[in-house]
Design a protein around this motif. Structure first.
Motif, PDB file in Angstrom:
ATOM      1  N   ASP A 108      41.316  39.801  37.301  1.00  0.00           N
ATOM      2  CA  ASP A 108      41.382  40.671  36.110  1.00  0.00           C
ATOM      3  C   ASP A 108      42.072  39.966  34.934  1.00  0.00           C
ATOM      4  OD1 ASP A 108      40.141  42.999  36.680  1.00  0.00           O
ATOM      5  OD2 ASP A 108      41.970  44.290  37.062  1.00  0.00           O
ATOM      6  N   ARG A 109      42.950  38.971  35.452  1.00  0.00           N
ATOM      7  CA  ARG A 109      43.568  38.110  34.386  1.00  0.00           C
ATOM      8  C   ARG A 109      42.975  36.873  34.007  1.00  0.00           C
ATOM      9  NH1 ARG A 109      47.403  40.611  37.711  1.00  0.00           N
ATOM     10  NH2 ARG A 109      49.135  41.716  36.556  1.00  0.00           N
ATOM     11  N   PRO A 111      39.468  34.874  32.685  1.00  0.00           N
ATOM     12  CA  PRO A 111      38.285  35.076  31.668  1.00  0.00           C
ATOM     13  C   PRO A 111      37.220  35.932  32.324  1.00  0.00           C
ATOM     14  CG  PRO A 111      38.905  32.543  31.565  1.00  0.00           C
ATOM     15  CD  PRO A 111      39.763  33.169  32.733  1.00  0.00           C
ATOM     16  N   LEU A 114      37.072  39.605  31.714  1.00  0.00           N
ATOM     17  CA  LEU A 114      36.820  40.192  30.278  1.00  0.00           C
ATOM     18  C   LEU A 114      35.476  40.629  30.552  1.00  0.00           C
ATOM     19  CD1 LEU A 114      38.431  37.530  27.961  1.00  0.00           C
ATOM     20  CD2 LEU A 114      39.369  39.574  28.698  1.00  0.00           C
ATOM     21  N   ASN A 115      34.525  40.347  31.558  1.00  0.00           N
ATOM     22  CA  ASN A 115      33.155  40.660  31.728  1.00  0.00           C
ATOM     23  C   ASN A 115      32.994  41.987  32.378  1.00  0.00           C
ATOM     24  OD1 ASN A 115      30.737  41.130  32.753  1.00  0.00           O
ATOM     25  ND2 ASN A 115      30.333  38.963  33.022  1.00  0.00           N
ATOM     26  N   HIS A 116      32.859  43.100  31.621  1.00  0.00           N
ATOM     27  CA  HIS A 116      33.031  44.433  31.998  1.00  0.00           C
ATOM     28  C   HIS A 116      31.936  44.372  33.198  1.00  0.00           C
ATOM     29  CE1 HIS A 116      33.578  48.533  32.232  1.00  0.00           C
ATOM     30  NE2 HIS A 116      32.399  48.896  31.939  1.00  0.00           N
ATOM     31  N   ARG A 162      40.429  52.245  32.485  1.00  0.00           N
ATOM     32  CA  ARG A 162      41.338  50.838  32.607  1.00  0.00           C
ATOM     33  C   ARG A 162      42.753  51.266  32.494  1.00  0.00           C
ATOM     34  NH1 ARG A 162      39.286  47.330  30.090  1.00  0.00           N
ATOM     35  NH2 ARG A 162      41.017  45.911  29.598  1.00  0.00           N
TER      36      ARG A 162
END
Length: 181
Positions: A108-109, A111, A114-116, A162
């Protein structure tokens, strides 16, 4: 594109699904703490550093110490999670899950987090290995935090929005939608 059509290119979708299936197979086949930690370390090494894990480090060069600290910190066996300081921790249930909890947080931290599209599928796969039970149709957004993981039951079609904190020091069951949209 409409919001309902959003998905990766066919090539990327194939690669993403293959990676998740590979990880699922590895975590299903290897349920011990050390082997799972090695798998997570090796995957994070590639995700964060962009290269395979290379074995022993040169710890004599002062100029390489920051990189060595980073590399060693990608191994779940070299870090402590908050749950490990709690008196009600069940070591037999927690330690096989610890590498996966760390992988979830690190993903999650990164890159990739960031891809949902990828992240939802990745977290759901991990939930099946971490939670006491995870029903079909489970969807999990980024930023979910939990203590132990093993005290969570997610019913069919549960949705975790989220940035939800799941205080699972006692058993909890997730139904419907959890968290704000």
């Amino acid at each position: 594109m409409t919001a309902h059509d959003l998905k990766p290119t066919p090539e990327a979708e194939t690669i993403f699904k293959k990676w998740i299936a590979h990880l699922n197979d590895e975590f299903t086949r290897h349920q011990g703490y050390d082997r799972r930690a090695e798998i997570v370390r090796d995957e994070l090494h590639q995700i964060i550093l962009g290269r395979p894990h290379g074995g022993r480090l040169n710890s004599t060069l002062v100029t390489e110490l920051p990189m060595n600290v980073l590399i060693e910190s990608l191994d779940p066996r070299n870090l402590t999670l908050e749950a490990e300081s709690l008196p009600d921790l069940d070591p037999e249930r927690f330690y096989p899950r610890k590498p996966l909890l760390f992988f979830w947080q690190a993903f999650d931290r990164s890159p990739l987090g960031l891809n949902h599209w990828l992240g939802t599928r990745f977290r759901t796969m991990l939930a099946h290995h971490i939670f006491a039970s995870a029903g079909k149709g489970l969807q999990i957004a980024a930023g979910i935090k939990m203590i132990f993981g093993y005290n969570i039951t997610a019913e069919e079609n549960a949705i975790l929005h989220r940035d939800v904190f799941l205080d699972d020091r006692q058993p909890i069951t997730l139904r419907g939608e959890v968290g704000a949209r």
